[in-house]
Design a protein around this motif. Structure first.
Motif, PDB file in Angstrom:
ATOM      1  N   UNK A  27       0.920  -1.142  -0.071  1.00 40.27           N
ATOM      2  CA  UNK A  27      -0.195  -0.112  -0.202  1.00 40.27           C
ATOM      3  C   UNK A  27       0.914   1.302  -0.133  1.00 40.27           C
ATOM      4  N   UNK A  28       1.943   1.177   0.699  1.00 41.06           N
ATOM      5  CA  UNK A  28       2.747   2.304   0.531  1.00 41.06           C
ATOM      6  C   UNK A  28       3.533   2.564  -0.507  1.00 41.06           C
ATOM      7  N   UNK A  29       3.869   1.646  -1.149  1.00 40.76           N
ATOM      8  CA  UNK A  29       4.633   1.495  -2.285  1.00 40.76           C
ATOM      9  C   UNK A  29       3.670   2.031  -3.749  1.00 40.76           C
ATOM     10  N   UNK A  30       2.320   1.732  -3.323  1.00 38.64           N
ATOM     11  CA  UNK A  30       1.228   1.889  -4.486  1.00 38.64           C
ATOM     12  C   UNK A  30       1.147   3.749  -4.212  1.00 38.64           C
ATOM     13  N   UNK A  31       1.063   4.198  -3.088  1.00 41.40           N
ATOM     14  CA  UNK A  31       1.374   5.550  -2.760  1.00 41.40           C
ATOM     15  C   UNK A  31       2.456   6.278  -3.800  1.00 41.40           C
ATOM     16  N   UNK A  32       3.652   5.609  -3.400  1.00 44.15           N
ATOM     17  CA  UNK A  32       4.756   6.347  -4.133  1.00 44.15           C
ATOM     18  C   UNK A  32       4.759   5.963  -5.355  1.00 44.15           C
ATOM     19  N   UNK A  33       4.080   4.974  -6.042  1.00 48.56           N
ATOM     20  CA  UNK A  33       3.922   4.970  -7.652  1.00 48.56           C
ATOM     21  C   UNK A  33       3.073   5.958  -8.114  1.00 48.56           C
ATOM     22  N   UNK A  34       2.072   6.322  -7.435  1.00 44.91           N
ATOM     23  CA  UNK A  34       1.238   7.488  -7.688  1.00 44.91           C
ATOM     24  C   UNK A  34       1.819   8.691  -7.640  1.00 44.91           C
ATOM     25  N   UNK A  35       2.778   8.941  -6.652  1.00 44.35           N
ATOM     26  CA  UNK A  35       3.596  10.068  -6.676  1.00 44.35           C
ATOM     27  C   UNK A  35       4.658  10.129  -7.681  1.00 44.35           C
ATOM     28  N   UNK A  36       5.180   9.288  -7.988  1.00 49.68           N
ATOM     29  CA  UNK A  36       5.969   9.160  -9.090  1.00 49.68           C
ATOM     30  C   UNK A  36       5.361   9.358 -10.659  1.00 49.68           C
ATOM     31  N   UNK A  37       4.326   9.156 -10.735  1.00 46.66           N
ATOM     32  CA  UNK A  37       3.470   9.365 -11.865  1.00 46.66           C
ATOM     33  C   UNK A  37       2.928  10.679 -12.025  1.00 46.66           C
ATOM     34  N   UNK A  84      -3.947   8.196  -2.508  1.00 44.72           N
ATOM     35  CA  UNK A  84      -4.160   9.786  -2.112  1.00 44.72           C
ATOM     36  C   UNK A  84      -3.133  10.258  -1.508  1.00 44.72           C
ATOM     37  N   UNK A  85      -2.566   9.872  -0.546  1.00 42.96           N
ATOM     38  CA  UNK A  85      -1.171  10.459  -0.082  1.00 42.96           C
ATOM     39  C   UNK A  85      -0.270  10.281  -1.008  1.00 42.96           C
ATOM     40  N   UNK A  86      -0.164   9.461  -1.949  1.00 48.65           N
ATOM     41  CA  UNK A  86       0.995   9.543  -2.914  1.00 48.65           C
ATOM     42  C   UNK A  86       0.737  10.779  -3.847  1.00 48.65           C
ATOM     43  N   UNK A  87      -0.355  11.250  -3.989  1.00 50.05           N
ATOM     44  CA  UNK A  87      -0.817  12.428  -4.965  1.00 50.05           C
ATOM     45  C   UNK A  87      -0.241  13.873  -4.266  1.00 50.05           C
ATOM     46  N   UNK A  88      -0.540  13.327  -2.909  1.00 48.59           N
ATOM     47  CA  UNK A  88       0.020  14.509  -2.154  1.00 48.59           C
ATOM     48  C   UNK A  88       1.649  14.534  -2.055  1.00 48.59           C
ATOM     49  N   UNK A  89       2.490  13.593  -1.948  1.00 47.42           N
ATOM     50  CA  UNK A  89       3.552  13.590  -2.007  1.00 47.42           C
ATOM     51  C   UNK A  89       4.281  14.148  -3.278  1.00 47.42           C
ATOM     52  N   UNK A  90       3.718  14.043  -4.277  1.00 41.38           N
ATOM     53  CA  UNK A  90       4.183  14.323  -5.636  1.00 41.38           C
ATOM     54  C   UNK A  90       4.339  15.953  -5.460  1.00 41.38           C
ATOM     55  N   UNK A  91       3.616  16.628  -4.642  1.00 41.96           N
ATOM     56  CA  UNK A  91       3.866  17.944  -4.497  1.00 41.96           C
ATOM     57  C   UNK A  91       4.464  18.442  -3.099  1.00 41.96           C
TER      58      UNK A  91
END
Length: 414
Positions: A27-37, A84-91
């Motif tokens: 789940x943590x990795x999924x967030x990081x994937x979203x952040x990367x994308x 959702x947190x992955x999207x926030x991490x991108x910023x």
């Protein structure tokens, strides 16, 4: 709050929720994937629009989602929160901040600005690894995460509202002269260069090591008899040494291209991990791993940010750096899950940590090839004349006898 706390709370969440380490890490990795994308779209946004609305929106969403993390009780909700947190991490992670700073400052002033931000932000693990462990001991993991949600709102939102007001770009560049104008490379030009993809490969490999170690260091040390608090203190010490290492960056980059500095820094990460595994005990853990790996990992963050600015200029920094950050983020996102799966397959973390050390050494070799390709093509090491305090200093640093390549014609002056 959005990264280091997860590794500290991984085992408590596993015991409380009854979910596997692989699922939680996934789940943590999924967030990081979203952040990367989302890193490239975020970079392009910041190339064209003001930063404050984007940062305020991401900060607000992060506070809400961290609160939802504290309350989550189902796998679906937990996974959705981390997406959702992955999207926030991108910023909210370093890369978006680097875009803002690279556009506002030039040369050594830019290096100083990026270093200053990362010196303070480098205390993230130093402060929050032991703090979150203490909150977990006092309040449980849900109470600890609830406190993080409140801090996210109370600290980050006022900082973004007050600190990201529109302002005119500043420049430490000398006045342009006919034979050395400051240019910015178009994204399509950068992506056509072999040195760009070698540089990208180096930081992709480095990201796997960084993310894998950051998330699994505490479980790794706990399996060797350390308490959660002691293991969290080691993770915090790595963060503190990262800050100390970054304090040396200005001097290291003053007389040589950062792409050259990066080769030694990436190799040092591997040396630190090997020392942890081969020596063991306090000497291997404190003297070698914390000191060598920590300082190298801290400087590597700076070398990636400033190398891109030096090689390709500020105008399209967000789009160009976003490609490297996105691919590195994807690789790093898979690392926590890959380490968990690899440890289960190998019967322990030790073989996986040796593999991470090998990837760091390989990253150094690939970065060296990027520096060589850049030198042969007459690329970025001479594109940013404001980086060096004296004319020709890069040339002297690049080739024996002070003979450097002449800059090739470039498009689109700033």
């Amino acid at each position: 709050m959005l990264f280091y706390s997860f590794g500290v709370l991984l085992v408590p969440m596993q015991h409380s929720l009854g979910w596997s380490r692989s699922f939680l890490s996934g789940a943590f990795s999924a967030g990081l994937v979203v952040s990367a994308l989302l890193t490239v779209p975020v970079g392009r946004w910041l190339d064209r629009r003001p930063a404050r609305p984007l940062f305020l929106g991401a900060g607000t969403a992060a506070a809400v989602l961290v609160a939802a993390w504290a309350a989550s009780g189902s796998r679906l909700v937990f996974a959705a929160v981390w997406v959702g947190l992955g999207a926030c991490q991108a910023v909210l992670f370093y890369d978006a901040a680097f875009v803002v700073l690279a556009k506002r400052y030039r040369g050594q002033e830019r290096n100083a600005a990026i270093t200053t931000v990362t010196l303070l932000a480098g205390l993230a693990s130093t402060i929050f690894a032991p703090a979150v462990a203490g909150l977990d001991a006092a309040l449980g993991w849900r109470g600890a995460v609830g406190c993080l949600a409140g801090l996210t709102a109370l600290v980050c939102l006022p900082a973004f509202a007050l600190g990201l007001r529109p302002s005119q770009p500043r420049s430490a560049e000398p006045p342009p002269v006919a034979d050395a104008p400051h240019h910015s490379v178009l994204p399509r030009q950068a992506l056509a260069e072999p040195s760009f993809w070698l540089l990208t490969a180096a930081y992709v490999l480095s990201a796997v090591t960084t993310f894998g170690v950051a998330v699994h260091l505490v479980p790794f040390l706990k399996a060797r008899g350390m308490s959660t608090a002691a293991a969290a203190m080691v993770l915090g010490a790595v963060g503190l040494v990262q800050v100390l290492g970054r304090s040396c960056f200005i001097k290291l980059s003053a007389r040589r291209p950062t792409v050259r500095v990066a080769t030694w820094v990436l190799a040092a990460k591997g040396v630190g991990l090997v020392a942890l595994l081969a020596i063991g005990g306090p000497p291997g853990l404190v003297v070698f791993f914390v000191a060598v790996y920590g300082s190298a990992n801290g400087i590597a963050t700076l070398t990636r940010a400033t190398t891109v600015a030096e090689m390709y200029g500020p105008s399209h920094y967000g789009a160009i750096a976003g490609v490297i950050a996105s691919l590195s983020g994807l690789a790093g996102a898979l690392a926590p899950y890959g380490v968990a799966v690899g440890a289960g397959w190998a019967g322990g973390d030790r073989p996986v940590f040796f593999a991470l050390a090998a990837l760091s050494v390989l990253a150094a070799g690939v970065n060296h090839l990027a520096a060589q390709a850049s030198t042969r093509a007459g690329e970025g090491i001479i594109r940013d004349p404001a980086v060096m305090p004296t004319a020709g200093a890069y040339d002297a640093a690049v080739l024996p006898g002070g003979v450097g390549p002449a800059p090739r014609p470039l498009a689109e002056p700033t």
